[in-house]
Design a protein around this motif. Structure first.
Motif, short mmCIF file in Angstrom:
data_model
loop_
_atom_site.label_atom_id
_atom_site.label_comp_id
_atom_site.label_asym_id
_atom_site.label_seq_id
_atom_site.Cartn_x
_atom_site.Cartn_y
_atom_site.Cartn_z
N ASN A 85 40.29 25.43 44.28
CA ASN A 85 40.78 26.37 43.26
C ASN A 85 40.13 27.74 43.32
O ASN A 85 40.05 28.44 42.31
N ASN A 86 39.67 28.16 44.52
CA ASN A 86 39.20 29.53 44.70
C ASN A 86 40.37 30.43 45.04
O ASN A 86 41.34 30.03 45.70
N TRP A 87 40.29 31.67 44.60
CA TRP A 87 41.35 32.66 44.73
C TRP A 87 41.48 33.10 46.19
O TRP A 87 40.48 33.44 46.84
N LEU A 88 42.71 33.13 46.71
CA LEU A 88 42.98 33.52 48.08
C LEU A 88 43.97 34.69 48.13
O LEU A 88 44.79 34.85 47.22
N PRO B 55 39.50 45.19 53.77
CA PRO B 55 38.67 44.27 53.00
C PRO B 55 39.50 43.70 51.85
O PRO B 55 40.20 44.44 51.16
N GLN B 56 39.42 42.39 51.63
CA GLN B 56 40.28 41.74 50.65
C GLN B 56 39.70 41.79 49.23
O GLN B 56 38.48 41.87 49.03
N LEU B 57 40.61 41.74 48.24
CA LEU B 57 40.24 41.83 46.83
C LEU B 57 40.34 40.47 46.17
O LEU B 57 41.23 40.21 45.35
N VAL B 58 39.46 39.56 46.57
CA VAL B 58 39.42 38.24 45.96
C VAL B 58 37.96 37.85 45.73
O VAL B 58 37.06 38.33 46.42
N GLY B 59 37.74 36.97 44.76
CA GLY B 59 36.38 36.52 44.46
C GLY B 59 36.29 36.07 43.02
O GLY B 59 37.22 36.27 42.22
N ARG B 60 35.17 35.48 42.67
CA ARG B 60 35.00 35.03 41.28
C ARG B 60 34.89 36.22 40.33
O ARG B 60 35.39 36.21 39.21
N THR B 61 34.20 37.26 40.80
CA THR B 61 34.05 38.50 40.03
C THR B 61 34.23 39.67 40.98
O THR B 61 34.22 39.51 42.21
N LYS B 62 34.38 40.88 40.44
CA LYS B 62 34.58 42.06 41.28
C LYS B 62 33.38 42.31 42.19
O LYS B 62 33.53 42.89 43.26
N TRP C 203 33.32 36.94 53.31
CA TRP C 203 33.88 38.29 53.40
C TRP C 203 35.17 38.14 54.19
O TRP C 203 35.16 37.61 55.31
N LEU C 204 36.28 38.61 53.63
CA LEU C 204 37.58 38.46 54.26
C LEU C 204 38.17 39.83 54.60
O LEU C 204 38.28 40.69 53.72
N PHE C 205 38.55 40.00 55.86
CA PHE C 205 39.17 41.24 56.31
C PHE C 205 40.48 40.88 57.02
O PHE C 205 40.51 39.98 57.85
N ARG C 206 41.53 41.61 56.71
CA ARG C 206 42.82 41.36 57.36
C ARG C 206 43.12 42.47 58.36
O ARG C 206 43.02 43.66 58.03
#
Length: 409
Positions: A97-100, A147-154, A188-191
């Motif tokens: 259930n983590n944000w993708l 750089p992707q905009l996902v995570g528990r907090t900003k 860290w996610l980069f597309r």
């Protein structure tokens, strides 16, 4: 047709038609004089087990996905919460259930992993790699690496983590501080996408103090993720080689970090391959970080820098030179055998991966650090990373489908 997603948090695979959605309704109403969220938070067992914590989270539900979506491909769209009816586009892994990222859900995830032992220079490498790709990637028809905009907090969003680390290196002229040890790595996610073919790949790096190559559980977890990666970039600390250490120590140049020995990294990788033979078919880029220590001390180390006289040639030509890559790789392998007493490592890699492996010498910071642990350049000089893009471009070429112009000249 369903796309396969590999979750960078829990390492589980799932079809995008199995994705879940998290409610984004944060509106409140007043009940008995107290504000209360319209769609109340609840205990999410999957999420809490992943992070080993007990927090209340927004409601997670399955979206309505029809047979046409399953047959022709699912395109994520706003889904109404089954509790409050509010549309949401926050897609999460059904296992943890983590944000993708939404694009990952729609198009699937082909992943390039970046790994390295503690103090291998992994954080500095990934930051300068992204900065250089954003600056020069267009030369090879590669779009901006995002750089992707996902995570528990900003504060966990990749663009925030990357932006802060980028300023540390390029504005403050200071290496990224060594990362704290944690059992719950933040990816860290980069597309990255090709302008020519529209093929995309996700570059995944973990903000940890380096993968543990001693802990059996960590080895098991890493192997699970690596076997599903399309390619792997392995950071090896040049300054961990005893031969280089001893010669530089005679010049009062001492590695400030406790580097992971090459042998320890290789033992773990050999174990991965033994348990997962298909890893031999995966492109592996073995990257010797902090290679400026060799270039700047070439005479003392008796190192021929012919293959490292200039930065990546494609910056000027717009063509990726496979000959340049092979020359540098063969030179490093030759020195490992003849000077650095690491011939067995080079032989192991050649035996296990054959043409699916290359050696690279890179410098994330472009120069060694001084006694003050600052990058050893003048205040008005710019940080100039050296050859940091080559490993990624090479693995993209090996994966195929990115339309990267190449030559063997």
């Amino acid at each position: 047709m369903a796309k396969t997603i590999l979750c960078p948090y829990c390492f589980e695979s799932f079809n995008n038609t199995e994705v879940m959605v998290q409610c984004e309704n944060y509106a409140t109403r007043t009940i008995d004089g107290m504000p209360q969220e319209v769609c109340e938070r609840e205990e999410n067992q999957r999420f809490n087990e992943h992070w080993d914590e007990k927090v209340m989270s927004k409601h997670v539900f399955y979206p309505e996905i029809g047979w046409k979506d399953k047959l022709f491909g699912y395109k994520p769209k706003a889904c109404k919460c089954d509790k409050c009816g509010t549309p949401s586009t926050r897609f999460v892994c059904p296992h943890c259930n983590n944000w993708l990222p939404t694009e990952m859900i729609e198009k699937g995830s082909e992943i390039v992993s970046v790994i390295g032992g503690p103090a291998s220079g992994k954080s500095n490498y990934i930051v300068t790699l992204i900065q250089q790709m954003q600056k020069y990637g267009y030369k090879l028809s590669l779009s901006q690496i995002v750089p992707q905009l996902v995570g528990r907090t900003k504060t966990e969003y990749t663009n925030h983590l990357y932006g802060r680390a980028k300023d540390t290196i390029f504005k403050d002229h200071t290496p990224v501080p060594q990362t704290r040890v944690t059992s719950h790595p933040i990816p860290w996610l980069f597309r990255l996408e090709s302008h020519t073919t529209n093929k995309a790949v996700y570059l995944v790096f973990y903000d940890t103090a380096g993968e543990s190559f001693r802990d059996p559980e960590e080895i098991k977890k890493n192997a699970k993720y690596l076997q599903k990666s399309k390619a792997v970039i392995v950071l090896l600390d040049t300054l961990s080689l005893p031969y280089i250490q001893n010669i530089l120590a005679s010049k009062n140049i001492v590695n400030q970090d406790k580097a992971t020995p090459f042998s320890e990294t290789m033992d773990a990788l050999r174990s991965f391959v033994t348990d997962n033979p298909k890893l031999k078919e995966t492109p592996f880029a073995f990257v010797m970080s902090k290679f400026d220590s060799v270039i700047q001390n070439q005479e003392d180390l008796e190192f021929d820098i012919t293959a490292f006289k200039h930065n990546s040639s494609f910056i000027n030509t717009g063509v990726f030179s496979l000959k340049e890559i092979d020359e540098a790789s063969n030179m490093i392998k030759g020195y490992m055998e003849e000077h650095w007493d690491e011939g067995a490592l080079g032989d192991d890699i050649t035996h296990l991966w054959g043409d699916n492996a290359r050696f690279f010498g890179v410098s994330a910071l472009g120069s060694m650090t001084n006694a003050m642990m600052k990058i050893d350049i003048l205040d008005n000089e710019q940080v100039k990373p050296f050859r940091v893009m080559d490993p990624l471009i090479w693995v993209l070429h090996k994966i195929g489908g990115f339309g990267i112009p190449t030559d063997n000249k």
